[in-house]
Scaffold this motif. Structure first.
Motif, PDB file in Angstrom:
ATOM      1  N   LEU A 247      61.533 126.691  15.466  1.00 64.63           N
ATOM      2  CA  LEU A 247      62.407 127.092  16.561  1.00 64.63           C
ATOM      3  C   LEU A 247      63.221 128.296  16.119  1.00 64.63           C
ATOM      4  O   LEU A 247      63.828 128.295  15.043  1.00 64.63           O
ATOM      5  N   THR A 248      63.213 129.348  16.951  1.00 58.19           N
ATOM      6  CA  THR A 248      63.993 130.542  16.620  1.00 58.19           C
ATOM      7  C   THR A 248      65.456 130.315  16.956  1.00 58.19           C
ATOM      8  O   THR A 248      65.794 129.582  17.895  1.00 58.19           O
ATOM      9  N   GLU A 249      66.270 130.973  16.203  1.00 56.29           N
ATOM     10  CA  GLU A 249      67.695 130.864  16.480  1.00 56.29           C
ATOM     11  C   GLU A 249      68.026 131.509  17.823  1.00 56.29           C
ATOM     12  O   GLU A 249      67.243 132.276  18.371  1.00 56.29           O
ATOM     13  N   ASN A 250      69.178 131.175  18.327  1.00 55.85           N
ATOM     14  CA  ASN A 250      69.650 131.689  19.613  1.00 55.85           C
ATOM     15  C   ASN A 250      68.735 131.298  20.765  1.00 55.85           C
ATOM     16  O   ASN A 250      68.680 131.981  21.792  1.00 55.85           O
ATOM     17  N   ALA A 251      67.996 130.206  20.581  1.00 56.20           N
ATOM     18  CA  ALA A 251      67.171 129.712  21.686  1.00 56.20           C
ATOM     19  C   ALA A 251      68.090 129.332  22.837  1.00 56.20           C
ATOM     20  O   ALA A 251      69.169 128.752  22.632  1.00 56.20           O
ATOM     21  N   PRO A 252      67.715 129.653  24.050  1.00 56.14           N
ATOM     22  CA  PRO A 252      68.589 129.369  25.190  1.00 56.14           C
ATOM     23  C   PRO A 252      68.885 127.880  25.315  1.00 56.14           C
ATOM     24  O   PRO A 252      68.027 127.032  25.045  1.00 56.14           O
ATOM     25  N   ILE A 253      70.108 127.594  25.730  1.00 55.95           N
ATOM     26  CA  ILE A 253      70.483 126.200  25.955  1.00 55.95           C
ATOM     27  C   ILE A 253      69.643 125.648  27.103  1.00 55.95           C
ATOM     28  O   ILE A 253      69.486 126.290  28.144  1.00 55.95           O
ATOM     29  N   GLY A 254      69.103 124.470  26.892  1.00 57.05           N
ATOM     30  CA  GLY A 254      68.243 123.849  27.892  1.00 57.05           C
ATOM     31  C   GLY A 254      66.770 124.138  27.681  1.00 57.05           C
ATOM     32  O   GLY A 254      65.919 123.569  28.377  1.00 57.05           O
ATOM     33  N   SER A 255      66.455 125.048  26.732  1.00 55.95           N
ATOM     34  CA  SER A 255      65.047 125.342  26.488  1.00 55.95           C
ATOM     35  C   SER A 255      64.375 124.149  25.812  1.00 55.95           C
ATOM     36  O   SER A 255      64.986 123.402  25.042  1.00 55.95           O
ATOM     37  N   LEU A 256      63.104 123.948  26.095  1.00 54.86           N
ATOM     38  CA  LEU A 256      62.344 122.808  25.579  1.00 54.86           C
ATOM     39  C   LEU A 256      61.933 123.061  24.140  1.00 54.86           C
ATOM     40  O   LEU A 256      61.331 124.097  23.827  1.00 54.86           O
ATOM     41  N   VAL A 257      62.243 122.107  23.273  1.00 55.87           N
ATOM     42  CA  VAL A 257      61.834 122.187  21.869  1.00 55.87           C
ATOM     43  C   VAL A 257      60.475 121.526  21.697  1.00 55.87           C
ATOM     44  O   VAL A 257      59.532 122.116  21.178  1.00 55.87           O
ATOM     45  N   VAL A 258      60.351 120.286  22.143  1.00 50.38           N
ATOM     46  CA  VAL A 258      59.097 119.558  22.067  1.00 50.38           C
ATOM     47  C   VAL A 258      59.157 118.407  23.060  1.00 50.38           C
ATOM     48  O   VAL A 258      60.237 117.898  23.390  1.00 50.38           O
ATOM     49  N   LYS A 259      58.002 118.033  23.554  1.00 53.15           N
ATOM     50  CA  LYS A 259      57.921 116.872  24.428  1.00 53.15           C
ATOM     51  C   LYS A 259      57.098 115.809  23.711  1.00 53.15           C
ATOM     52  O   LYS A 259      55.898 115.986  23.500  1.00 53.15           O
ATOM     53  N   LEU A 260      57.788 114.723  23.329  1.00 49.73           N
ATOM     54  CA  LEU A 260      57.117 113.633  22.635  1.00 49.73           C
ATOM     55  C   LEU A 260      56.402 112.749  23.638  1.00 49.73           C
ATOM     56  O   LEU A 260      56.882 112.549  24.763  1.00 49.73           O
ATOM     57  N   GLY A 296      60.775 111.779  27.020  1.00 54.13           N
ATOM     58  CA  GLY A 296      60.667 112.150  25.613  1.00 54.13           C
ATOM     59  C   GLY A 296      60.860 113.625  25.342  1.00 54.13           C
ATOM     60  O   GLY A 296      60.481 114.098  24.260  1.00 54.13           O
ATOM     61  N   GLU A 297      61.444 114.400  26.264  1.00 49.41           N
ATOM     62  CA  GLU A 297      61.666 115.821  26.036  1.00 49.41           C
ATOM     63  C   GLU A 297      62.908 116.026  25.165  1.00 49.41           C
ATOM     64  O   GLU A 297      63.983 115.484  25.452  1.00 49.41           O
ATOM     65  N   ILE A 298      62.730 116.866  24.139  1.00 47.14           N
ATOM     66  CA  ILE A 298      63.852 117.263  23.281  1.00 47.14           C
ATOM     67  C   ILE A 298      64.182 118.702  23.645  1.00 47.14           C
ATOM     68  O   ILE A 298      63.336 119.597  23.539  1.00 47.14           O
ATOM     69  N   ARG A 299      65.409 118.945  24.062  1.00 48.06           N
ATOM     70  CA  ARG A 299      65.847 120.271  24.486  1.00 48.06           C
ATOM     71  C   ARG A 299      67.071 120.709  23.691  1.00 48.06           C
ATOM     72  O   ARG A 299      67.791 119.881  23.118  1.00 48.06           O
TER      73      ARG A 299
END
Length: 807
Positions: A247-260, A296-299
């Motif tokens: 994950l890159t820094e400064n990723a927008p708030i609410g952006s999806l990291v991973v969906k388990l 299961g979404e991690i944001r």
């Protein structure tokens, strides 16, 4: 009335008696069901001992104790045959033995025979189930050996044709057991022989077959659908046991990291899953990332900074919603990657603007520096400007660049340049920034004034007022300010001691060309000179243009009648013989006009004619001739008024009046005209010789013939100083005045020849000074007539005007 009822009762009694008498005898037949219509059962007449030939007379009839007439008797043969198809299952429902009873009735005498027909069963019906599909719900936790009752099959046939047994399609989990009821009917039970697993197979499709004992055997089938009911016997499973996320820094708030994604093989509430953090997940991680319990979404929950945390570890639990819930778990590792989040910067250290347009190539006009706070490739920058600009960037030191002139500049094409300097780093994605500087160009005097044309032809009508505007000659200079200010002047050129500045004037500011004098086409016909346009730059630049002034002619000169010569007033008096022949030249009117060729074309016509049938006038050469001979009725005096009109608009004209008097004479005169190519005035001494020569008619005739031959064979030589004549007219007269005039409108020479036979006048060709109008000279001659001329030699001379300047 009473006898008829009594006879009815007697007949009824006899019929009943007969029935009682014959009832004791029953004829028995057996046939299979479903025999074809028309099939013969038996010969009833033979079996009952009845004569076949009496059947019709005795009115044989067959009564069947049923709702349909299945059989009938052929009265011709006595045979009992099938009239309608017999279905034992329809006729005898639920009976093992089926009989069809009939009565055969004969009259004369009345006899009744009892017939009993046994309907034998055949295997014409296949077994069938009351329900084509049997649904069973069996829990996957059901014990092996469990029985499940099935609906039995039905076969309308009886005995051996009824159901004999049941068969089940191949199944690893189920089997059947056939049992016999007290009434002999057979039915089957479904038995579980192996444990069920809904996750392995949730639905079992079986085929149950019932077979009867007929030959050939018939069968019927039913579908058994066994639905396996779920029990919570499976735990939720993630796709992977561990996940590693970049994950890159400064990723927008609410952006999806991973969906388990966790799955549970159970169904219903046993398969519904809830996601949650385990106790091993830190508070910082739970604050930075949010976990959706349903999908299961991690944001991203908070801003991620690479400099604060580079790795986040978490453990996620998936739990089903069963009463006795089961759960599974996985691990997630998030690696924060450094991001190219800093834009490169541009700084203008120095700038030279404005600059002259003739600045040398490779001159430095600006110095810029660039920088980027990122590191690695993210901190390396590239700088560039548009390739279409006449500028280039040259690196002077680390992160310092010089902006230089790469091509010659031209302010007239582009007065200023907006130069956009762009810097781009090498990150992914790359970031860029730009800075725009404006370079203004100062004008230098590098453009020569330009006229729209290189040659101007300007027509000017003569008699123009002094100071008239002839044309506007404007040049263009694309330079600016004083380099653009133009001054116009005429390049001096002298013509006959007269400079152009005395004839023309030009406004030095706007190029308006004016005439300073009134021009006369008859004196000046054209001018050729140059006009120069000069700017006010240092040093000044100039260009010139050729101007051709053409003087246009106006019809401003009235025709002048030069023949016949008028010594006293405007009336010419002439005498002609009364015996003049038809077509004889009486007089010739000659007029000259000093205008141009078009305006100087002269036409002649009568204004007044005493007798229109006696004289004719040629409108082009002015010759007056007799149209017929004179008669005794014609007046002795004739008055002719001739007008000479030019071709101008409006036309100008002159008139002459000729008074003719006829005389009685036997002497016939001839007019002749000759052009004597003499250059000197010594011919005036020959007049006496000519007068003596004219005394003889024969000598005059000879002279006329010789002169005619000379005129046709010899042309006069023009003076070398004079151009060819533009308008020459040669005419002859025979009478009082015979004039031959050569008229030239040229500004250099005019020649006029006059010959008068009777009065003896001869005018020789004389040179005319340049710029003069014309000269007419008359020389008296003696005649051969009886009367002498009382008119002395005279000269008609027009005023000679010399022009102050020539064209």
């Amino acid at each position: 009335m009473e006898a008829q009822p009594r006879m009815k009762y007697i007949a009824t009694f006899v019929l009943v008696s007969a029935v009682v008498y014959t009832a004791s005898s029953v004829t028995h037949y057996s046939i299979p069901e479903e025999m074809e219509v028309g099939s013969v059962v038996a010969n009833l007449a033979a079996d009952l001992g009845i004569d076949v030939q009496t059947l019709g007379r005795r009115k044989l009839r067959l009564d069947i104790l049923a709702n349909k007439k299945y059989l009938d008797v052929n009265k011709d043969t006595g045979e009992l045959f099938i009239l309608e198809r017999i279905d034992r299952e329809y006729l005898c429902i639920s009976k093992t033995v089926c009989y069809l009873k009939m009565e055969v009735i004969l009259e004369n005498p009345v006899r009744i025979f009892n017939i009993e027909l046994e309907i034998m069963d055949i295997n014409d019906n296949a077994p069938y189930f009351r329900r084509d599909t049997i649904h069973l719900d069996v829990s996957e936790s059901t014990s092996v050996g469990e029985r499940f009752s099935l609906s039995n099959a039905v076969d309308p046939d009886i005995g051996s044709n009824s159901i004999k047994g049941y068969y089940l399609s191949e199944s690893a989990n189920f089997d059947i057991e056939v049992q016999t009821g007290r009434d002999g009917s057979k039915f089957a039970d479904l038995i579980l022989k192996k444990s069920l697993d809904r996750e392995e197979q949730a639905l079992h499709n079986l085929i149950l077959t019932a077979v009867d004992g007929g030959v050939p055997a018939r069968s019927g089938t039913a579908s058994i659908i066994v639905r396996v009911l779920d029990t919570n016997d499976n735990t939720p499973q993630f796709d992977k046991d561990s996940y590693t996320i970049n994950l890159t820094e400064n990723a927008p708030i609410g952006s999806l990291v991973v969906k388990l994604n966790a799955t549970d093989k159970d169904e219903g509430s046993n398969s519904e899953i809830i996601y949650s953090y385990s106790l091993y997940t830190s508070e910082k991680t739970q604050q930075t990332f949010s976990l959706n319990p349903d999908n299961g979404e991690i944001r991203v929950k908070e801003m991620i900074n690479y400099e604060d945390f580079r790795i986040y570890d978490m453990e996620i639990i998936a739990t089903d919603k069963a009463v006795n819930s089961l759960s599974g778990k996985c691990k997630v590792k998030i690696l924060v990657a450094d991001m190219n989040d800093n834009h490169p910067e541009i700084s203008i250290k120095s700038l030279s603007s404005p600059v002259k347009e003739d600045i040398p190539v490779n001159t430095v006009i600006a110095v810029v520096s660039v920088s980027d706070k990122d590191s690695g490739e993210n901190g390396q920058v590239d700088i560039n400007i548009s390739d279409h600009l006449p500028f280039a960037l040259k690196e002077s030191s680390d992160n310092y660049y010089e902006l230089i002139v790469s091509k010659p500049l031209d302010r007239e094409k582009m007065p200023e340049y907006d130069i956009t300097i762009t810097v781009t780093d090498r990150g992914n994605p790359p970031l860029s920034d730009n800075e725009t500087i404006t370079v203004e160009l100062l004008d230098v005097n590098d453009n020569v004034p330009q006229f729209p044309q290189t040659f101007y032809t300007i027509p000017v009508m003569e008699n123009n007022p002094p100071g008239a505007l002839l044309s506007s000659l404007t040049a263009i200079d694309p330079d600016l300010h004083e380099n653009q200010y133009l001054v116009y002047f005429i390049i001096e050129k002298e013509i006959v001691n007269t400079s152009m500045s005395m004839l023309f004037s030009i406004n030095p500011e706007n190029g308006n060309l004016y005439a300073l004098k009134t021009f006369d086409y008859e004196i000046e016909k054209e001018f050729l000179f140059h006009i120069e346009a000069r700017d006010s730059g240092v040093p000044p630049l100039s260009s010139n243009v050729t101007v051709h002034i053409i003087i246009m002619d106006q019809n401003d000169n009235t025709p002048v009648i030069v023949s016949p010569w008028r010594a006293h007033g405007s009336v010419v008096e002439e005498k002609i013989p009364r015996s003049t022949d038809k077509g004889t030249l009486i007089a010739k009117v000659i007029a000259i006009d000093s205008d141009s060729v078009h305006n100087s074309r002269i036409t002649y016509q009568f204004l007044q004619n005493t007798d229109a049938t006696l004289f004719s006038l040629d409108q082009y050469n002015g010759e007056i001739r007799t149209m017929r001979m004179f008669s005794y009725r014609d007046s002795r005096h004739q008055r002719l008024v001739v007008i000479a009109k030019d071709n101008g608009e409006p036309a100008l004209s002159a008139t002459v009046t000729i008074k003719l008097s006829t005389v009685e004479t036997a002497l016939k005169t001839y007019a002749d005209m000759t052009e004597v190519p003499l250059e000197y005035d010594i011919f005036s001494d020959l007049n006496l010789y000519l007068v003596i020569g004219l005394g003889s008619v024969s000598f005059l005739l000879l002279i006329t013939i010789l002169v005619t031959i000379v005129l046709k064979c010899q042309k006069p030589k023009p003076s070398k100083a004079a151009p060819p004549s533009r308008n020459s007219v040669i005419s002859e007269r025979n009478s009082t005045i015979a004039d031959s005039t050569l008229v030239s409108n040229d500004a250099y020479w005019y020649s006029l020849f006059l010959a008068e036979t009777r009065k003896g006048k001869l005018v020789v060709r004389q040179p005319v000074p340049k710029g003069s109008r014309y000269i007419v000279s008359s020389i008296p001659r003696s005649t051969g007539l009886t009367e002498t001329s009382d008119s002395a030699a005279s000269t008609l001379q027009a005023s000679t005007t010399t022009s102050s300047s020539s064209t």
